[in-house]
Motif scaffolding. Structure first.
Motif, PDB file in Angstrom:
ATOM      1  N   TRP A 156      73.131  19.736 116.052  1.00 33.09           N
ATOM      2  CA  TRP A 156      71.742  20.563 116.572  1.00 33.09           C
ATOM      3  C   TRP A 156      71.554  19.906 118.088  1.00 33.09           C
ATOM      4  CZ3 TRP A 156      71.071  18.306 111.798  1.00 33.09           C
ATOM      5  CH2 TRP A 156      70.205  16.858 111.873  1.00 33.09           C
ATOM      6  N   TRP A 157      72.536  19.046 118.579  1.00 31.13           N
ATOM      7  CA  TRP A 157      72.233  18.516 119.950  1.00 31.13           C
ATOM      8  C   TRP A 157      72.944  19.494 120.958  1.00 31.13           C
ATOM      9  CZ3 TRP A 157      74.742  13.765 117.914  1.00 31.13           C
ATOM     10  CH2 TRP A 157      73.913  13.035 116.985  1.00 31.13           C
ATOM     11  N   GLU A 169      69.465  15.926 124.591  1.00 34.33           N
ATOM     12  CA  GLU A 169      70.152  15.536 123.403  1.00 34.33           C
ATOM     13  C   GLU A 169      71.655  16.090 123.520  1.00 34.33           C
ATOM     14  OE1 GLU A 169      67.239  15.226 119.980  1.00 34.33           O
ATOM     15  OE2 GLU A 169      67.820  17.452 119.955  1.00 34.33           O
ATOM     16  N   GLY A 226      65.576  21.658 117.304  1.00 30.43           N
ATOM     17  CA  GLY A 226      65.243  20.179 117.239  1.00 30.43           C
ATOM     18  C   GLY A 226      65.036  19.926 115.755  1.00 30.43           C
ATOM     19  N   ALA A 227      65.506  18.640 115.144  1.00 29.73           N
ATOM     20  CA  ALA A 227      65.540  18.067 113.811  1.00 29.73           C
ATOM     21  C   ALA A 227      66.522  19.038 112.703  1.00 29.73           C
ATOM     22  CB  ALA A 227      64.322  17.969 113.183  1.00 29.73           C
ATOM     23  N   GLN A 282      76.705  16.911 111.493  1.00 26.18           N
ATOM     24  CA  GLN A 282      75.741  15.614 111.670  1.00 26.18           C
ATOM     25  C   GLN A 282      75.035  15.768 110.436  1.00 26.18           C
ATOM     26  OE1 GLN A 282      73.203  16.950 114.672  1.00 26.18           O
ATOM     27  NE2 GLN A 282      71.860  15.225 114.437  1.00 26.18           N
ATOM     28  N   HIS A 285      71.684  13.546 108.240  1.00 22.09           N
ATOM     29  CA  HIS A 285      70.818  12.207 108.287  1.00 22.09           C
ATOM     30  C   HIS A 285      71.565  11.303 107.131  1.00 22.09           C
ATOM     31  CE1 HIS A 285      67.977  14.754 110.465  1.00 22.09           C
ATOM     32  NE2 HIS A 285      67.996  13.779 111.294  1.00 22.09           N
ATOM     33  N   HIS A 315      67.445   6.047 114.882  1.00 22.34           N
ATOM     34  CA  HIS A 315      66.348   6.418 115.734  1.00 22.34           C
ATOM     35  C   HIS A 315      65.016   5.919 114.957  1.00 22.34           C
ATOM     36  CE1 HIS A 315      67.287   9.037 118.842  1.00 22.34           C
ATOM     37  NE2 HIS A 315      68.178   9.711 118.247  1.00 22.34           N
ATOM     38  N   TRP A 325      58.310  21.125 112.514  1.00 19.56           N
ATOM     39  CA  TRP A 325      58.702  19.858 112.081  1.00 19.56           C
ATOM     40  C   TRP A 325      58.303  18.876 112.797  1.00 19.56           C
ATOM     41  CZ3 TRP A 325      61.016  16.506 115.320  1.00 19.56           C
ATOM     42  CH2 TRP A 325      61.424  16.720 116.443  1.00 19.56           C
ATOM     43  N   TRP A 385      60.203  19.747 120.233  1.00 18.37           N
ATOM     44  CA  TRP A 385      59.685  18.724 120.706  1.00 18.37           C
ATOM     45  C   TRP A 385      59.465  18.517 122.141  1.00 18.37           C
ATOM     46  CZ3 TRP A 385      62.011  14.847 123.530  1.00 18.37           C
ATOM     47  CH2 TRP A 385      63.643  15.041 123.471  1.00 18.37           C
ATOM     48  N   TRP A 438      64.141   9.599 120.546  1.00 19.77           N
ATOM     49  CA  TRP A 438      64.909  10.555 121.410  1.00 19.77           C
ATOM     50  C   TRP A 438      64.190  11.136 122.800  1.00 19.77           C
ATOM     51  CZ3 TRP A 438      64.123  11.138 116.155  1.00 19.77           C
ATOM     52  CH2 TRP A 438      63.282  12.152 115.678  1.00 19.77           C
ATOM     53  N   LEU A 473      65.407   6.645 110.974  1.00 20.62           N
ATOM     54  CA  LEU A 473      66.587   7.688 110.496  1.00 20.62           C
ATOM     55  C   LEU A 473      67.773   7.310 111.080  1.00 20.62           C
ATOM     56  CD1 LEU A 473      66.306  10.471 112.800  1.00 20.62           C
ATOM     57  CD2 LEU A 473      64.108   9.311 112.502  1.00 20.62           C
ATOM     58  N   ASP A 479      71.455   9.204 112.499  1.00 21.20           N
ATOM     59  CA  ASP A 479      72.446  10.420 112.537  1.00 21.20           C
ATOM     60  C   ASP A 479      73.728   9.977 111.895  1.00 21.20           C
ATOM     61  OD1 ASP A 479      70.929  12.702 113.534  1.00 21.20           O
ATOM     62  OD2 ASP A 479      70.430  11.293 115.214  1.00 21.20           O
ATOM     63  N   LYS A 486      71.037   8.650 124.451  1.00 21.98           N
ATOM     64  CA  LYS A 486      70.290   9.442 123.594  1.00 21.98           C
ATOM     65  C   LYS A 486      68.936   8.781 123.254  1.00 21.98           C
ATOM     66  CE  LYS A 486      70.485  12.439 119.988  1.00 21.98           C
ATOM     67  NZ  LYS A 486      69.064  12.299 119.182  1.00 21.98           N
ATOM     68  N   HIS A 543      62.960  13.600 109.047  1.00 15.69           N
ATOM     69  CA  HIS A 543      64.520  13.381 109.443  1.00 15.69           C
ATOM     70  C   HIS A 543      65.490  13.021 108.462  1.00 15.69           C
ATOM     71  CE1 HIS A 543      62.992  14.566 113.610  1.00 15.69           C
ATOM     72  NE2 HIS A 543      62.063  13.761 113.278  1.00 15.69           N
TER      73      HIS A 543
HETATM   74  C1  GAL Z   1      66.667  14.236 114.320  1.00 13.53           C
HETATM   75  C2  GAL Z   1      67.915  13.824 114.941  1.00 13.53           C
HETATM   76  C3  GAL Z   1      67.801  13.239 116.260  1.00 13.53           C
HETATM   77  C4  GAL Z   1      67.095  14.174 117.240  1.00 13.53           C
HETATM   78  C5  GAL Z   1      65.998  14.832 116.900  1.00 13.53           C
HETATM   79  C6  GAL Z   1      65.284  15.810 117.532  1.00 13.53           C
HETATM   80  O1  GAL Z   1      66.426  14.931 113.341  1.00 13.53           O
HETATM   81  O2  GAL Z   1      68.280  12.811 113.985  1.00 13.53           O
HETATM   82  O3  GAL Z   1      69.145  12.762 116.708  1.00 13.53           O
HETATM   83  O4  GAL Z   1      68.222  15.126 117.541  1.00 13.53           O
HETATM   84  O5  GAL Z   1      66.220  15.199 115.493  1.00 13.53           O
HETATM   85  O6  GAL Z   1      66.148  17.150 117.702  1.00 13.53           O
END
Ligand code: GAL
Length: 426
Positions: free
Chosen positions: A43-44, A49, A77-78, A100, A102, A154, A204, A262, A282, A313, A315, A349, A385
């Motif tokens: 989701w980057w 990201e 995000g997330a 990806q 978690h 993270h 989120w 975010w 991030w 958390l 990835d 990142k 996450h």
């Molecule tokens: C998290 C992910 C991070 C970052 C964040 C915001 O879930 O682990 O790498 O991408 O979301 O999107």
């Protein structure tokens, strides 16, 4: 050589695998002989990201010039949009070469659904058991097998603050509040000065704020107990935590539900339109890439009441069962787990390397402090996450937290959270 042209000339699936650099099984698939394209789902998709992902892809291109990276990112995000798209693709037998996920409970979901290949022999060949910290290996291992390769670590309990806004309200940016009550008192001063104290966005990010307030109120043991059944969701301590969350929400921007992600919430802090944002690190990548300087333009500190705790958390990337190009998947996993890959990705990142042997001198001030903290702090698992609870539990709790934003009925949220926990806790 591309997979499509191979498909045209080779009929048998076994032949196809070995021609792509694989042996007759996923186990034998050899990354050094891989060709074709490698579809990677994340989701980057944009902003800082994507800069992180691009840095990793650059290393992949250097290490594997015969492979083509196929970017399958889904924005949000997330993984707020990506996870359901991925679930549908997996269900319909259309997995990517790698996706990806978690570390922790979220990964467990895919393992339970039998969607992942065991990567134990890959770990042995690449000597990864020695490269990653045991805490992390434990969160990736199930019944002695290991199913994904972490790209980073993270931290979810960080407050990012605008120096000018704090100073205008008469606060010292270098002297962060020690606990929630002190923080609320500071936010009262910011409110009086006419600025929004706390920036937050849609669901989120509200769940992540909720998680931070639970951690600050209950402490690491009480917080972790919410996920393993040793903390009673109906206890007065949890009532107090939800009251604190209600209070925190009273300092936030009223348009929070309309902010898409975010980025816009962190932007409010960058622009001086809000004092604070509780966000994973991030956000550090965004501040750095937007040219802001730590100490001068912004400061960061653990969410008040959580100093000494690292809300963790990570990835990680998988090799899904039925991946079209397993040798290519292994090439991607090799890049991710390499010292060069972890260096380049994490520098861009905001996270810290999962490997313990990546030189830290090229990381910024924030990341150096996070590397230090990760080695000495108490580690807890992030709710928002995927580290603490399975996706289904997170989804239901997210709905309850989002609903709370309207009537702000403390008893109703506590009751919902308790019955959700009862349903999912083992
Ligand atoms: C998290 C992910 C991070 C970052 C964040 C915001 O879930 O682990 O790498 O991408 O979301 O999107």
């Amino acid at each position: 050589m591309r997979r499509v042209s191979l498909l045209a000339s080779v009929a048998a699936a076994g032949l196809l695998l070995s021609a792509c650099g694989g042996g007759s099984s996923v186990e034998e698939a050899n990354p050094t002989e891989a060709t074709g394209s490698v579809g990677v789902f994340t989701w980057w998709a944009d902003g800082s990201e994507k800069v992180g992902l691009d840095a990793l892809v650059d290393i992949f291109d250097e290490q594997y010039p015969d492979l083509t990276f196929d970017n399958l990112a889904v924005a949000g995000g997330a993984g707020s949009q990506a996870k359901s798209v991925l679930a549908a693709n997996l269900k319909s037998g259309n997995p990517p070469d790698s996706f990806q996920a978690h570390a922790g409970a979220e990964l467990q979901d895919y393992i339970n659904a039998d969607q992942l290949e065991d990567l134990s022999s890959f770990y042995e060949e690449a000597q990864l058991n020695e490269a990653f910290p045991q805490d992390l290996l434990d969160r990736l291992t199930v019944d002695g097998k290991i199913y994904s390769v972490p790209s980073n670590i993270h931290r979810a309990n960080v407050v990012w603050a605008n120096v000018e806004v704090l100073e205008e309200a008469g606060l010292d940016p270098n002297n962060p509040p020690a606990d929630l009550d002190a923080w609320f008192a500071d936010m009262d001063k910011i409110k009086e000065s006419g600025t929004t104290p706390l920036a937050v966005a849609g669901t989120w990010t509200q769940v992540q704020l909720f998680e931070n307030i639970l951690l600050a109120t209950l402490g690491p043991e009480g917080y972790s107990g919410l996920w393993d059944g040793t903390t009673d969701w109906k206890s007065p301590e949890v009532t107090e935590a939800i009251e604190n969350y209600k209070k925190a929400l009273s300092y936030t921007n009223s348009d929070r539900d309309t902010l898409s992600d975010w980025g816009p919430a962190t932007q409010l802090v960058e622009d001086g339109a809000a004092a604070y944002n509780v966000m994973g690190d991030w956000a550090e990548a965004k501040f750095a890439q937007d040219g802001l300087k730590p100490g001068t333009d912004y400061v960061y500190f653990p969410t008040p009441g959580t100093d000494g705790v690292f809300d963790f958390l990570a990835d990680s990337f998988t090799l899904p069962k039925g991946a079209p190009n397993p040798a290519g998947s292994k090439a991607w996993l090799t890049t991710i787990s390499s010292v060069e890959g972890q260096q380049a990705f994490n520098a861009a990142k905001g996270s810290i390397p999962a490997r313990t042997d990546v030189p830290s001198d090229e990381f910024g001030e924030y990341q150096k402090s996070a590397i230090e903290d990760f080695s000495s702090d108490t580690i807890v698992s992030s709710l928002a996450h995927g580290a603490a609870v399975p996706v289904a539990w997170l989804n239901e709790l997210s709905t309850a937290v989002s609903k709370f934003g309207g009537p702000q009925d403390v008893a109703a949220l506590q009751e919902s959270a308790a019955s959700i926990a009862e349903k999912f806790a083992q």
